[in-house]
Design a protein around this motif. Structure first.
Motif, PDB file in Angstrom:
ATOM      1  N   VAL A  87       9.856  -7.579  -3.520  1.00  0.00           N
ATOM      2  CA  VAL A  87       8.867  -6.617  -4.026  1.00  0.00           C
ATOM      3  C   VAL A  87       8.896  -6.602  -5.545  1.00  0.00           C
ATOM      4  CG1 VAL A  87       8.675  -5.104  -2.009  1.00  0.00           C
ATOM      5  CG2 VAL A  87      10.517  -4.749  -3.602  1.00  0.00           C
ATOM      6  N   GLN A  88       7.694  -6.556  -6.132  1.00  0.00           N
ATOM      7  CA  GLN A  88       7.587  -6.600  -7.593  1.00  0.00           C
ATOM      8  C   GLN A  88       6.792  -5.394  -8.080  1.00  0.00           C
ATOM      9  OE1 GLN A  88       6.601 -10.533  -9.060  1.00  0.00           O
ATOM     10  NE2 GLN A  88       7.541 -11.493  -7.266  1.00  0.00           N
ATOM     11  N   SER A  89       7.231  -4.856  -9.209  1.00  0.00           N
ATOM     12  CA  SER A  89       6.621  -3.645  -9.755  1.00  0.00           C
ATOM     13  C   SER A  89       6.180  -3.866 -11.198  1.00  0.00           C
ATOM     14  CB  SER A  89       7.636  -2.498  -9.700  1.00  0.00           C
ATOM     15  OG  SER A  89       7.099  -1.368 -10.359  1.00  0.00           O
ATOM     16  N   GLN A  90       5.184  -3.071 -11.609  1.00  0.00           N
ATOM     17  CA  GLN A  90       4.734  -3.114 -13.004  1.00  0.00           C
ATOM     18  C   GLN A  90       5.542  -2.158 -13.872  1.00  0.00           C
ATOM     19  OE1 GLN A  90       0.527  -2.417 -11.925  1.00  0.00           O
ATOM     20  NE2 GLN A  90       0.078  -4.323 -12.973  1.00  0.00           N
ATOM     21  N   GLU A  91       6.535  -1.502 -13.254  1.00  0.00           N
ATOM     22  CA  GLU A  91       7.408  -0.599 -14.015  1.00  0.00           C
ATOM     23  C   GLU A  91       8.814  -1.190 -14.092  1.00  0.00           C
ATOM     24  OE1 GLU A  91       7.171   3.447 -12.387  1.00  0.00           O
ATOM     25  OE2 GLU A  91       5.277   2.798 -11.478  1.00  0.00           O
ATOM     26  N   TYR A  92       9.540  -0.824 -15.149  1.00  0.00           N
ATOM     27  CA  TYR A  92      10.904  -1.356 -15.332  1.00  0.00           C
ATOM     28  C   TYR A  92      11.914  -0.653 -14.426  1.00  0.00           C
ATOM     29  CZ  TYR A  92       9.542  -4.201 -19.339  1.00  0.00           C
ATOM     30  OH  TYR A  92       8.960  -5.146 -20.140  1.00  0.00           O
ATOM     31  N   GLY A 121      23.387 -11.982   0.875  1.00  0.00           N
ATOM     32  CA  GLY A 121      23.054 -10.959   1.864  1.00  0.00           C
ATOM     33  C   GLY A 121      23.097  -9.551   1.297  1.00  0.00           C
ATOM     34  N   GLN A 122      22.842  -9.436  -0.020  1.00  0.00           N
ATOM     35  CA  GLN A 122      22.824  -8.131  -0.701  1.00  0.00           C
ATOM     36  C   GLN A 122      21.504  -7.982  -1.451  1.00  0.00           C
ATOM     37  OE1 GLN A 122      25.248  -5.822  -0.708  1.00  0.00           O
ATOM     38  NE2 GLN A 122      26.705  -7.024   0.499  1.00  0.00           N
ATOM     39  N   PRO A 123      21.029  -6.736  -1.628  1.00  0.00           N
ATOM     40  CA  PRO A 123      19.840  -6.548  -2.460  1.00  0.00           C
ATOM     41  C   PRO A 123      20.117  -6.988  -3.906  1.00  0.00           C
ATOM     42  CG  PRO A 123      20.335  -4.548  -1.218  1.00  0.00           C
ATOM     43  CD  PRO A 123      21.518  -5.463  -1.070  1.00  0.00           C
ATOM     44  N   VAL A 124      19.123  -7.581  -4.540  1.00  0.00           N
ATOM     45  CA  VAL A 124      19.261  -8.023  -5.935  1.00  0.00           C
ATOM     46  C   VAL A 124      18.074  -7.485  -6.730  1.00  0.00           C
ATOM     47  CG1 VAL A 124      19.281 -10.021  -7.493  1.00  0.00           C
ATOM     48  CG2 VAL A 124      20.490 -10.146  -5.304  1.00  0.00           C
ATOM     49  N   ILE A 125      18.381  -6.812  -7.840  1.00  0.00           N
ATOM     50  CA  ILE A 125      17.328  -6.272  -8.716  1.00  0.00           C
ATOM     51  C   ILE A 125      17.348  -7.050 -10.027  1.00  0.00           C
ATOM     52  CG2 ILE A 125      16.517  -4.244 -10.003  1.00  0.00           C
ATOM     53  CD1 ILE A 125      17.988  -2.503  -7.897  1.00  0.00           C
ATOM     54  N   ALA A 126      16.162  -7.398 -10.520  1.00  0.00           N
ATOM     55  CA  ALA A 126      16.075  -8.056 -11.825  1.00  0.00           C
ATOM     56  C   ALA A 126      14.927  -7.432 -12.611  1.00  0.00           C
ATOM     57  CB  ALA A 126      15.848  -9.549 -11.652  1.00  0.00           C
ATOM     58  N   ARG A 127      15.079  -7.408 -13.931  1.00  0.00           N
ATOM     59  CA  ARG A 127      14.006  -6.902 -14.791  1.00  0.00           C
ATOM     60  C   ARG A 127      13.506  -8.024 -15.679  1.00  0.00           C
ATOM     61  NH1 ARG A 127      17.849  -3.447 -14.082  1.00  0.00           N
ATOM     62  NH2 ARG A 127      17.376  -1.388 -13.197  1.00  0.00           N
ATOM     63  N   ALA A 128      12.257  -7.908 -16.095  1.00  0.00           N
ATOM     64  CA  ALA A 128      11.640  -8.950 -16.923  1.00  0.00           C
ATOM     65  C   ALA A 128      12.392  -9.119 -18.252  1.00  0.00           C
ATOM     66  CB  ALA A 128      10.183  -8.618 -17.175  1.00  0.00           C
ATOM     67  N   THR A 129      13.149  -8.075 -18.634  1.00  0.00           N
ATOM     68  CA  THR A 129      13.894  -8.138 -19.900  1.00  0.00           C
ATOM     69  C   THR A 129      15.244  -8.852 -19.749  1.00  0.00           C
ATOM     70  OG1 THR A 129      14.668  -5.925 -19.344  1.00  0.00           O
ATOM     71  CG2 THR A 129      12.879  -6.073 -20.948  1.00  0.00           C
ATOM     72  N   ASP A 130      15.669  -9.106 -18.485  1.00  0.00           N
ATOM     73  CA  ASP A 130      16.966  -9.766 -18.257  1.00  0.00           C
ATOM     74  C   ASP A 130      16.943 -11.189 -18.818  1.00  0.00           C
ATOM     75  OD1 ASP A 130      17.577  -7.491 -16.911  1.00  0.00           O
ATOM     76  OD2 ASP A 130      17.653  -8.396 -14.913  1.00  0.00           O
ATOM     77  N   GLU A 150       0.828  -1.226   0.000  1.00  0.00           N
ATOM     78  CA  GLU A 150       0.000   0.000   0.000  1.00  0.00           C
ATOM     79  C   GLU A 150       0.851   1.261   0.000  1.00  0.00           C
ATOM     80  OE1 GLU A 150      -2.483  -0.019   3.469  1.00  0.00           O
ATOM     81  OE2 GLU A 150      -3.341  -1.974   2.923  1.00  0.00           O
ATOM     82  N   ARG A 151       1.778   1.360   0.958  1.00  0.00           N
ATOM     83  CA  ARG A 151       2.527   2.612   1.145  1.00  0.00           C
ATOM     84  C   ARG A 151       3.455   2.907  -0.034  1.00  0.00           C
ATOM     85  NH1 ARG A 151      -0.755   2.430   4.544  1.00  0.00           N
ATOM     86  NH2 ARG A 151      -0.619   3.069   6.715  1.00  0.00           N
ATOM     87  N   PHE A 152       4.030   1.868  -0.616  1.00  0.00           N
ATOM     88  CA  PHE A 152       4.982   2.090  -1.707  1.00  0.00           C
ATOM     89  C   PHE A 152       4.341   1.910  -3.087  1.00  0.00           C
ATOM     90  CE2 PHE A 152       7.738   1.385   1.886  1.00  0.00           C
ATOM     91  CZ  PHE A 152       8.878   2.140   1.624  1.00  0.00           C
ATOM     92  N   GLY A 153       3.115   1.401  -3.106  1.00  0.00           N
ATOM     93  CA  GLY A 153       2.403   1.245  -4.380  1.00  0.00           C
ATOM     94  C   GLY A 153       2.954   0.151  -5.278  1.00  0.00           C
ATOM     95  N   PHE A 154       3.368  -0.973  -4.692  1.00  0.00           N
ATOM     96  CA  PHE A 154       3.908  -2.068  -5.512  1.00  0.00           C
ATOM     97  C   PHE A 154       2.819  -3.007  -6.020  1.00  0.00           C
ATOM     98  CE2 PHE A 154       7.843  -1.204  -2.939  1.00  0.00           C
ATOM     99  CZ  PHE A 154       8.543  -0.645  -4.004  1.00  0.00           C
ATOM    100  N   TYR A 155       3.173  -3.772  -7.025  1.00  0.00           N
ATOM    101  CA  TYR A 155       2.280  -4.755  -7.642  1.00  0.00           C
ATOM    102  C   TYR A 155       2.121  -5.969  -6.716  1.00  0.00           C
ATOM    103  CZ  TYR A 155       1.156  -8.425 -11.186  1.00  0.00           C
ATOM    104  OH  TYR A 155       0.616  -9.458 -11.901  1.00  0.00           O
TER     105      TYR A 155
END
Length: 202
Positions: free
Chosen positions: A137-142, A96-105, A42-47
């Protein structure tokens, strides 16, 4: 520019602090975790938002709570990912580190129940220096996981770590109090039984 970035950073940290205040009032994991993921969404507006906890053996990260109806389906099918696997959860729970991935990876695995995920961020949850799980956390934005967002969510993941540790302590104390009560009742029963036998013998 820099002013907007600072403003966003402040807003994100306020949201993180608000989540922390609400979580601090809850005692048990079954109250804390579902509330936590809904608040973050809710607060961050994630999918989609979910929490994985590493099993006793340290081999698998098991999905324990996940938002919405899709989340309930995923939890019901005991969704888990091996620590150290190529998934974002596998990587963050191993390193033990943040990991970011995109659907295009290349090699990105998108869950078929979450078709609108464009990007995903997994953050480690620590108890002291031990990795006990991951916030996903998952988002609808890249392009949504800039430095400020990652920092604010790492604050939330750290809050979750403390809250989970406290809840586990509380639950184990509750359990030991129950065990002590149970032992007391059993010893009372044994005592009565001995007294009864004594009376029969005399």
């Amino acid at each position: 520019g820099a002013a907007r970035s600072a403003q966003v950073g402040t807003w994100l940290l306020e949201a993180a602090a608000e989540i922390g205040q609400i979580l601090a009032k809850l005692l048990t994991l079954k109250d804390i975790l579902p509330r936590a993921v809904e608040l973050i969404r809710e607060r961050f507006g994630f999918y989609h938002v979910q929490v994985f906890l590493v099993d006793e053996a340290g081999k698998d990260a098991e999905l324990v709570v996940s938002t919405g109806e899709v989340g309930q389906q995923l939890v019901a099918r005991h969704h888990s990912l091996p620590v150290g696997s190529q998934s974002v959860i596998g990587r963050t729970t191993a390193a033990g580190q943040p990991v970011i991935a995109r659907a295009t990876d290349a090699g990105y695995y998108r869950n078929e129940l979450l078709p609108n995920t464009r990007s995903e961020l997994a953050l480690p949850i620590f108890d002291g220096d031990k990795i006990i799980g991951a916030l996903d956390v998952q988002s609808q934005e890249y392009e949504v996981f800039g430095d400020e967002v990652v920092q604010a969510l790492q604050v939330v993941a750290n809050l979750l770590g403390t809250t989970i540790r406290n809840a586990r302590l509380f639950e184990s104390q509750e359990k030991s109090a129950r065990d002590v009560r149970q032992l007391f009742l059993e010893s009372q029963n044994n005592l009565r039984e001995i007294q009864r036998l004594n009376q029969q013998l005399t």
